[in-house]
Scaffold this motif. Structure first.
Motif, PDB file in Angstrom:
ATOM      1  N   LEU A  59       0.797  -1.236   0.000  1.00 29.95           N
ATOM      2  CA  LEU A  59       0.000   0.000   0.000  1.00 29.95           C
ATOM      3  C   LEU A  59       0.827   1.284   0.000  1.00 29.95           C
ATOM      4  N   GLY A  60       2.095   1.184   0.279  1.00 30.11           N
ATOM      5  CA  GLY A  60       2.911   2.380   0.445  1.00 30.11           C
ATOM      6  C   GLY A  60       2.892   2.827   1.894  1.00 30.11           C
ATOM      7  N   THR A  61       3.559   3.929   2.168  1.00 27.81           N
ATOM      8  CA  THR A  61       3.608   4.416   3.549  1.00 27.81           C
ATOM      9  C   THR A  61       2.273   5.034   3.937  1.00 27.81           C
ATOM     10  N   PRO A  62       1.879   4.890   5.195  1.00 25.49           N
ATOM     11  CA  PRO A  62       0.589   5.442   5.619  1.00 25.49           C
ATOM     12  C   PRO A  62       0.648   6.962   5.752  1.00 25.49           C
ATOM     13  N   MET A  63      -0.520   7.578   5.688  1.00 27.90           N
ATOM     14  CA  MET A  63      -0.617   9.022   5.865  1.00 27.90           C
ATOM     15  C   MET A  63      -0.299   9.386   7.317  1.00 27.90           C
ATOM     16  N   LEU A  64      -0.796   8.587   8.260  1.00 27.95           N
ATOM     17  CA  LEU A  64      -0.590   8.859   9.689  1.00 27.95           C
ATOM     18  C   LEU A  64      -0.220   7.574  10.418  1.00 27.95           C
ATOM     19  N   GLN A  65       0.612   7.731  11.430  1.00 31.85           N
ATOM     20  CA  GLN A  65       0.902   6.636  12.347  1.00 31.85           C
ATOM     21  C   GLN A  65       0.604   7.126  13.748  1.00 31.85           C
ATOM     22  N   ASP A  66       0.058   6.232  14.586  1.00 34.70           N
ATOM     23  CA  ASP A  66      -0.279   6.613  15.951  1.00 34.70           C
ATOM     24  C   ASP A  66       0.992   6.952  16.717  1.00 34.70           C
ATOM     25  N   LEU A  67       0.999   8.105  17.347  1.00 36.04           N
ATOM     26  CA  LEU A  67       2.183   8.588  18.060  1.00 36.04           C
ATOM     27  C   LEU A  67       2.250   8.136  19.510  1.00 36.04           C
ATOM     28  N   PHE A  68       1.214   7.452  19.988  1.00 36.06           N
ATOM     29  CA  PHE A  68       1.147   7.123  21.405  1.00 36.06           C
ATOM     30  C   PHE A  68       1.539   5.686  21.711  1.00 36.06           C
ATOM     31  N   GLY A  69       2.390   5.099  20.903  1.00 31.19           N
ATOM     32  CA  GLY A  69       2.941   3.797  21.219  1.00 31.19           C
ATOM     33  C   GLY A  69       2.202   2.618  20.620  1.00 31.19           C
ATOM     34  N   THR A  70       0.936   2.778  20.252  1.00 33.21           N
ATOM     35  CA  THR A  70       0.260   1.649  19.622  1.00 33.21           C
ATOM     36  C   THR A  70       0.644   1.609  18.152  1.00 33.21           C
ATOM     37  N   GLN A  71       0.646   0.442  17.606  1.00 35.65           N
ATOM     38  CA  GLN A  71       1.050   0.247  16.216  1.00 35.65           C
ATOM     39  C   GLN A  71      -0.178   0.352  15.307  1.00 35.65           C
ATOM     40  N   THR A  72      -0.658   1.555  15.076  1.00 35.67           N
ATOM     41  CA  THR A  72      -1.828   1.778  14.228  1.00 35.67           C
ATOM     42  C   THR A  72      -1.434   2.675  13.076  1.00 35.67           C
TER      43      THR A  72
END
Length: 108
Positions: A59-72
């Motif tokens: 899919l390519g790199t995501p637009m956003l990644q969760d910054l609070f430690g969870t892998q979302t």
């Protein structure tokens, strides 16, 4: 004489304001696309159990990644075609601590 001038000015202003709203609907407005455009074929390739590297390759790199430690990861696509309303599609992928895909959520 002054009354005629003010009346003429008022009529011109009313005509211009009505003309602008009509002109806005006739004028060309290009489509505005933002984010990760994902085809249904690409999304269908994603399955639980894939690693982060496999998902990023597909899919390519995501637009956003969760910054609070969870892998979302969030793949967001926002589209505003011409004079139509805005639509947004979101694909949310959740990985476990090892980096394996555990949950897939699609929102339109």
């Amino acid at each position: 004489m002054r009354c005629k001038t003010l009346t003429a000015a008022a009529v011109v202003l009313v005509m211009l304001s009505a003309g602008c709203s009509t002109f806005e609907k006739v004028a060309y407005r290009h489509d505005i696309n933002q984010g990760n455009y994902l085809t249904p074929t690409d999304v269908a390739k994603i399955q639980k159990g894939m690693t982060q590297q496999q998902v990023a390759y597909t899919l390519g790199t995501p637009m956003l990644q969760d910054l609070f430690g969870t892998q979302t990861w969030f793949y967001v696509f926002r589209q505003q075609p011409g004079h139509e309303g805005i639509t947004q599609q979101t694909l949310t992928l959740t990985f476990n601590s090892v980096g394996v895909l555990t949950d897939i959520q699609k929102r339109c």
